[in-house]
Design a protein around this motif. Sequence first.
Motif, PDB file in Angstrom:
ATOM      1  N   PRO A  30       0.826  -1.219   0.000  1.00 46.68           N
ATOM      2  CA  PRO A  30       0.000   0.000   0.000  1.00 46.68           C
ATOM      3  C   PRO A  30       0.854   1.259   0.000  1.00 46.68           C
ATOM      4  O   PRO A  30       1.989   1.259   0.486  1.00 46.68           O
ATOM      5  CB  PRO A  30      -0.786  -0.113   1.306  1.00 46.68           C
ATOM      6  N   TRP A  31       0.290   2.291  -0.561  1.00 46.66           N
ATOM      7  CA  TRP A  31       0.932   3.594  -0.493  1.00 46.66           C
ATOM      8  C   TRP A  31       0.676   4.188   0.873  1.00 46.66           C
ATOM      9  O   TRP A  31      -0.389   4.005   1.452  1.00 46.66           O
ATOM     10  CB  TRP A  31       0.362   4.520  -1.550  1.00 46.66           C
ATOM     11  N   ARG A  32       1.620   4.897   1.388  1.00 45.97           N
ATOM     12  CA  ARG A  32       1.442   5.532   2.681  1.00 45.97           C
ATOM     13  C   ARG A  32       0.478   6.699   2.537  1.00 45.97           C
ATOM     14  O   ARG A  32       0.648   7.559   1.666  1.00 45.97           O
ATOM     15  CB  ARG A  32       2.775   6.045   3.210  1.00 45.97           C
ATOM     16  N   PHE A  33      -0.540   6.687   3.385  1.00 41.66           N
ATOM     17  CA  PHE A  33      -1.574   7.717   3.312  1.00 41.66           C
ATOM     18  C   PHE A  33      -1.866   8.144   4.747  1.00 41.66           C
ATOM     19  O   PHE A  33      -2.611   7.497   5.462  1.00 41.66           O
ATOM     20  CB  PHE A  33      -2.809   7.151   2.618  1.00 41.66           C
ATOM     21  N   VAL A  34      -1.263   9.229   5.187  1.00 42.34           N
ATOM     22  CA  VAL A  34      -1.372   9.694   6.568  1.00 42.34           C
ATOM     23  C   VAL A  34      -2.805  10.106   6.867  1.00 42.34           C
ATOM     24  O   VAL A  34      -3.435  10.836   6.099  1.00 42.34           O
ATOM     25  CB  VAL A  34      -0.399  10.869   6.820  1.00 42.34           C
ATOM     26  N   ASP A  35      -3.349   9.614   7.977  1.00 48.31           N
ATOM     27  CA  ASP A  35      -4.695   9.913   8.461  1.00 48.31           C
ATOM     28  C   ASP A  35      -5.795   9.470   7.494  1.00 48.31           C
ATOM     29  O   ASP A  35      -6.914   9.952   7.569  1.00 48.31           O
ATOM     30  CB  ASP A  35      -4.864  11.408   8.772  1.00 48.31           C
ATOM     31  N   GLY A  36      -5.479   8.541   6.602  1.00 47.08           N
ATOM     32  CA  GLY A  36      -6.488   8.050   5.665  1.00 47.08           C
ATOM     33  C   GLY A  36      -7.138   6.779   6.180  1.00 47.08           C
ATOM     34  O   GLY A  36      -6.586   6.064   7.006  1.00 47.08           O
ATOM     35  N   GLU A  37      -8.329   6.527   5.697  1.00 44.25           N
ATOM     36  CA  GLU A  37      -9.033   5.305   6.078  1.00 44.25           C
ATOM     37  C   GLU A  37      -8.780   4.170   5.104  1.00 44.25           C
ATOM     38  O   GLU A  37      -9.043   3.014   5.413  1.00 44.25           O
ATOM     39  CB  GLU A  37     -10.533   5.580   6.175  1.00 44.25           C
TER      40      GLU A  37
END
Length: 91
Positions: A30-37
């Motif tokens: 997965p791509w890093r996605f800060v504060d994502g659901e």
Amino acid sequence: MFSSHITPAGGVGGDIDLLCNQRAMIGFFPWRFVDGESSIGRCVAMVEDDEYQELMARKAELPKTRFGDCYDPEHVAGINQLTKRYWIWGY
């Protein structure tokens, strides 16, 4: 599923018909996605080198989508049969 450390992956495509009824090591990155659901990611099937050569030879023989992914017409026909069966039931 999440509580069992199983990550659901929807919309997996590409040359997935090449791997029907075969074992492969699957990696999901997965791509890093800060504060994502949720996040997009790359799903990769890893096979041995000799298997890879056989799969690429089979891919050359199969028809392609407009995106260049191969598909097995028999597999597609089987999925269509299942879809019709469940569609009749109203699902």
